[in-house]
Design an enzyme around this catalytic site. Structure first.
Site, PDB file in Angstrom:
ATOM      1  CE1 TYR A 150      -3.291  -2.526  -0.493  1.00  0.00           C
ATOM      2  CE2 TYR A 150      -4.160  -1.755   2.030  1.00  0.00           C
ATOM      3  CZ  TYR A 150      -4.545  -2.873   0.825  1.00  0.00           C
ATOM      4  OH  TYR A 150      -5.222  -3.377   1.052  1.00  0.00           O
ATOM      5  CG  ASP A 196     -12.832  -7.395   5.166  1.00  0.00           C
ATOM      6  OD1 ASP A 196     -11.772  -6.124   5.801  1.00  0.00           O
ATOM      7  OD2 ASP A 196     -12.797  -6.577   4.151  1.00  0.00           O
ATOM      8  CE  LYS A 237       3.090 -18.007   0.692  1.00  0.00           C
ATOM      9  NZ  LYS A 237       2.458 -18.878   1.664  1.00  0.00           N
ATOM     10  CG  ASP A 286      -7.498  -3.266   3.709  1.00  0.00           C
ATOM     11  OD1 ASP A 286      -8.120  -3.760   4.398  1.00  0.00           O
ATOM     12  OD2 ASP A 286      -6.957  -3.720   2.520  1.00  0.00           O
ATOM     13  CG  ASP A 302      -0.017 -18.907   2.835  1.00  0.00           C
ATOM     14  OD1 ASP A 302       0.562 -19.457   3.720  1.00  0.00           O
ATOM     15  OD2 ASP A 302       0.070 -19.906   1.320  1.00  0.00           O
TER      16      ASP A 302
END
Ligand code: GGG
Length: 325
Positions: free
Chosen positions: A120, A226, A166, A222, A198
């Site tokens: 971002y 969610d 990751k 982010d 993941d």
């Protein structure tokens, strides 16, 4: 002394849930004054910029900001506003509430998301001929800073820390992130677990009770938050605070929800709980506790918006929260 709160509803349902949260703040009356400022897609269309300089100045000058939601212009609105308040940590609590039908009622965790860099950071290029690129920025200093914040946040609550990453694929960037976290933990004598993000998505879905505080890079936080919203009954329930500096910006985790925007039925709980985080940030702990209890009481047996299976309006839910303060 009166504290000044900048109110930036933004787009879509931000225009509905933020006024509802302001009504609740006015009702608990901690001595705030409110100054509204505009930002987002509609402002971009009307004024040629989604984030007028006057809005940045209002946010910088305020003691704290209540933000709603950003749509297509999110990158030009929410990222600079977080920067304007000097925030580097996006704190996103996700918990299930009694009375709300949750996929995983045992969920009670907090994401501590680095919110200044990663993918971002905004370094995208169009090289032409169908080739686009994105540079992922991970610095040692920002990684150390979020680790220090995350360990301190967890220590205050007696909570365990899990670090999502990751680094098996993004060896240099998430490798540096992990290395910095490890250095901070060694200095502080703190302990933590790590998870590949993941795999963590699956584990969160199957057994969220194994997590307390999850420290993570920007995009991972982010997305995973969610996912956690889906465990507790939806995005209408997750508040957040962009903190780290004296100033702070508080916003529901949800976006603009164009499918229901304008209908007056958006769930204001996330925005009202974000207002409670704002109250805590400004050391109005009594008022923050009253707001949280009132939201919990309404979620348990009060009117509910359609996302929670009811037919109440945004205003009716806010009114019920005010009645139970
Ligand atoms: N209130 C949260 C919001 O506006 N979300 C839209 C969005 O795209 N957010 C990106 C982010 O939180 O970094």
């Amino acid at each position: 002394m009166t504290e000044e709160i900048a109110v930036v509803p933004g787009d879509g349902i931000g225009q509905e849930v933020v006024p509802a949260a302001v009504r609740v703040l006015e009702a608990v009356d901690p001595g705030f004054s409110f100054v509204e400022a505009e930002a987002g897609d509609a402002v971009a269309a009307a004024r040629g910029t989604p984030l007028p300089e006057s809005t940045v100045e209002t946010v910088e000058a305020a003691d704290a900001t209540l933000f709603g939601a950003a749509g297509e212009t999110a990158a030009d609105v929410i990222l600079p506003l977080r920067e304007a308040v000097g925030s580097f940590a996006n704190v996103r609590p996700a918990r299930a509430y009694p009375g709300v039908d949750a996929l995983r009622p045992e969920t009670d965790l907090v994401f501590v998301r680095e919110n200044t860099e990663g993918v971002y950071a905004g370094h995208e290029s169009d090289l032409g001929e169908g080739v686009t690129t994105l540079t992922r920025v991970v610095t040692e200093s920002a990684s150390r800073r979020i680790a220090e914040f995350g360990f301190a946040y967890a220590a205050e609550r007696g909570a365990d820390v899990t670090v999502a990453h990751k680094a098996n694929v993004m060896r240099t960037t998430d490798g540096q992130f992990l290395h910095a976290v490890d250095a901070v933990a060694s200095e502080q004598g703190a302990t933590y677990d790590t998870e590949l993000l993941d795999a963590m998505a699956t584990k969160l879905l199957l057994d969220p009770s194994q997590y307390d505080v999850i420290v993570c890079p920007n995009l991972a936080g982010d997305v995973l938050s969610d996912l956690a919203a889906g465990l507790v009954g939806g995005l209408g329930l997750l508040p957040s605070g962009n903190v780290g500096a004296e100033n702070g910006l508080f916003e529901p985790v949800h976006g603009t929800a164009p499918d229901i925007a304008g209908e007056g039925v958006a769930n204001p709980s996330a925005a009202i709980l974000s207002a409670a985080m704002l109250l805590s940030h400004l050391c109005h702990d009594g008022e923050a506790a009253r707001v949280r209890s009132a939201v919990e009481a309404v979620l348990e047996d009060g009117p509910r918006t359609p996302d929670l299976g009811g037919s109440a309006t945004t205003d009716a839910v806010a009114g019920a929260v005010i009645d139970r303060l």
